[in-house]
Scaffold this motif. Structure first.
Motif, PDB file in Angstrom:
ATOM      1  N   LYS A  26       0.828  -1.208   0.000  1.00 23.87           N
ATOM      2  CA  LYS A  26       0.000   0.000   0.000  1.00 23.87           C
ATOM      3  C   LYS A  26       0.864   1.260   0.000  1.00 23.87           C
ATOM      4  N   GLN A  30       0.738   4.286  -2.690  1.00 22.37           N
ATOM      5  CA  GLN A  30       0.617   5.695  -2.294  1.00 22.37           C
ATOM      6  C   GLN A  30       1.716   6.528  -2.950  1.00 22.37           C
ATOM      7  N   ILE A  35      -2.627   7.804  -3.614  1.00 25.20           N
ATOM      8  CA  ILE A  35      -3.803   7.380  -2.847  1.00 25.20           C
ATOM      9  C   ILE A  35      -3.359   7.056  -1.423  1.00 25.20           C
ATOM     10  N   ASP A  38      -4.607   4.650   4.132  1.00 26.56           N
ATOM     11  CA  ASP A  38      -5.844   4.320   4.848  1.00 26.56           C
ATOM     12  C   ASP A  38      -7.081   4.409   3.963  1.00 26.56           C
ATOM     13  N   SER A  39      -6.905   4.833   2.692  1.00 26.19           N
ATOM     14  CA  SER A  39      -8.031   4.856   1.757  1.00 26.19           C
ATOM     15  C   SER A  39      -8.012   3.658   0.812  1.00 26.19           C
ATOM     16  N   GLN A  40      -6.992   2.796   0.940  1.00 23.64           N
ATOM     17  CA  GLN A  40      -6.839   1.666   0.033  1.00 23.64           C
ATOM     18  C   GLN A  40      -7.441   0.393   0.617  1.00 23.64           C
ATOM     19  N   THR A  41      -8.134  -0.360  -0.217  1.00 24.64           N
ATOM     20  CA  THR A  41      -8.591  -1.709   0.133  1.00 24.64           C
ATOM     21  C   THR A  41      -8.095  -2.649  -0.948  1.00 24.64           C
ATOM     22  N   THR A  71     -11.070   2.182  -3.478  1.00 26.01           N
ATOM     23  CA  THR A  71     -10.994   3.297  -2.543  1.00 26.01           C
ATOM     24  C   THR A  71     -12.418   3.716  -2.187  1.00 26.01           C
ATOM     25  N   PRO A  72     -12.582   4.558  -1.161  1.00 27.00           N
ATOM     26  CA  PRO A  72     -13.932   5.012  -0.806  1.00 27.00           C
ATOM     27  C   PRO A  72     -14.658   5.693  -1.951  1.00 27.00           C
ATOM     28  N   GLN A  73     -13.897   6.354  -2.850  1.00 25.96           N
ATOM     29  CA  GLN A  73     -14.486   6.964  -4.038  1.00 25.96           C
ATOM     30  C   GLN A  73     -14.345   5.987  -5.179  1.00 25.96           C
ATOM     31  N   SER A  74     -15.414   5.698  -5.872  1.00 28.73           N
ATOM     32  CA  SER A  74     -15.381   4.743  -6.968  1.00 28.73           C
ATOM     33  C   SER A  74     -16.092   5.319  -8.185  1.00 28.73           C
ATOM     34  N   PRO A  76     -11.943   6.542  -8.494  1.00 23.37           N
ATOM     35  CA  PRO A  76     -11.220   7.662  -7.902  1.00 23.37           C
ATOM     36  C   PRO A  76     -11.104   8.807  -8.896  1.00 23.37           C
TER      37      PRO A  76
END
Length: 252
Positions: A26, A30, A35, A38-41, A71-74, A76
């Motif tokens: 991760k 970044q 990114i 803590d925003s990465q899955t 990421t929380p935004q899909s 990004p």
């Protein structure tokens, strides 16, 4: 071993160790994509990878494994495939269709018209819905532009020598991914009117990277191969990041 990081609209290869911590992977993402960790899955076969574990804790991961990044935004912001649209550009005697992004500025639209039609940028005055698009730094979405919108181009009379600014020489730094040259930084000089595809050919000809497909990223946004460095807003001293991979407008 080599794994592939997959996002909607983008994928690239990454060299990792068999016992490399998930957190370290991760961190690399970044570094190159901007990114936050803590925003990465990260998932493999719908299994989420836990930060406190290593790759060795997941026997299903091996050479060539595809690791999905969300990421929380899909999707990004740097991969805005859902905001692209086709518009019509109307001249006095002809029309052309151009693919644009809602986040493109008026200046970017003029650059695209110039690339497609060779119309000098300084001769263009653009009108949309009867009003002049007079601010080069406003985005197309701010003007309310949508799919199939029509932009009218009026051409100003002027001396050809004044039609467009001359090209400038840029000194940039190309940062390669660890899977290419162990994260090497290579200084490169090119004209700002050079296209990204010309930069790729230059790197291949100088044997800086092998012959392959590559993704170039500038300020966390994917660069388009058929557009110039000037169009992407590249300035002296900027970093351009290169990954092995291809850009797809659809999902994976």
């Amino acid at each position: 071993m080599k794994i592939t990081i997959v996002m909607k609209g983008c994928q690239f290869s990454m060299e990792v160790g068999p016992q490399e911590p998930i957190l370290e992977i991760k961190r690399k993402i970044q570094q190159f994509l901007g990114i936050p960790i803590d925003s990465q899955t990260l998932t493999v076969c719908d299994w989420e990878l836990v930060d406190g574990l290593d790759l060795a804790d997941y026997p299903l991961i091996s050479e060539g494994t595809k690791m999905h990044l969300s990421t929380p935004q899909s999707p990004p912001p740097e991969f805005p495939q859902t905001t692209t649209m086709k518009i019509t550009v109307k001249f006095s005697s002809r029309k052309i269709e151009i693919d644009v992004d809602k986040t493109d500025t008026v200046r970017s639209l003029k650059e695209k018209i110039h690339i497609v039609d060779a119309t000098p940028i300084k001769r263009m005055t653009l009108f949309f819905r009867g009003s002049e698009m007079g601010d080069d730094f406003r985005s197309l979405s701010e003007y309310g532009m949508e799919e199939s919108s029509e932009v009218v181009v009026f051409l100003k009379n002027m001396n050809r020598a004044m039609a467009d600014p001359p090209s400038r020489r840029l000194a940039v730094v190309v940062q390669t991914a660890s899977s290419l040259m162990n994260a090497a930084r290579i200084p490169v000089e090119m004209n700002d009117t050079s296209r990204v595809e010309e930069l790729r050919r230059l790197l291949v000809e100088r044997r800086i990277v092998p012959v392959d497909e590559y993704i170039f990223i500038h300020k966390q946004r994917i660069m388009r191969e058929d557009c110039s460095l000037r169009w992407h807003g590249v300035e002296n001293g900027d970093y351009l990041y290169v990954f092995k991979g291809t850009v797809s407008r659809g999902g994976f």
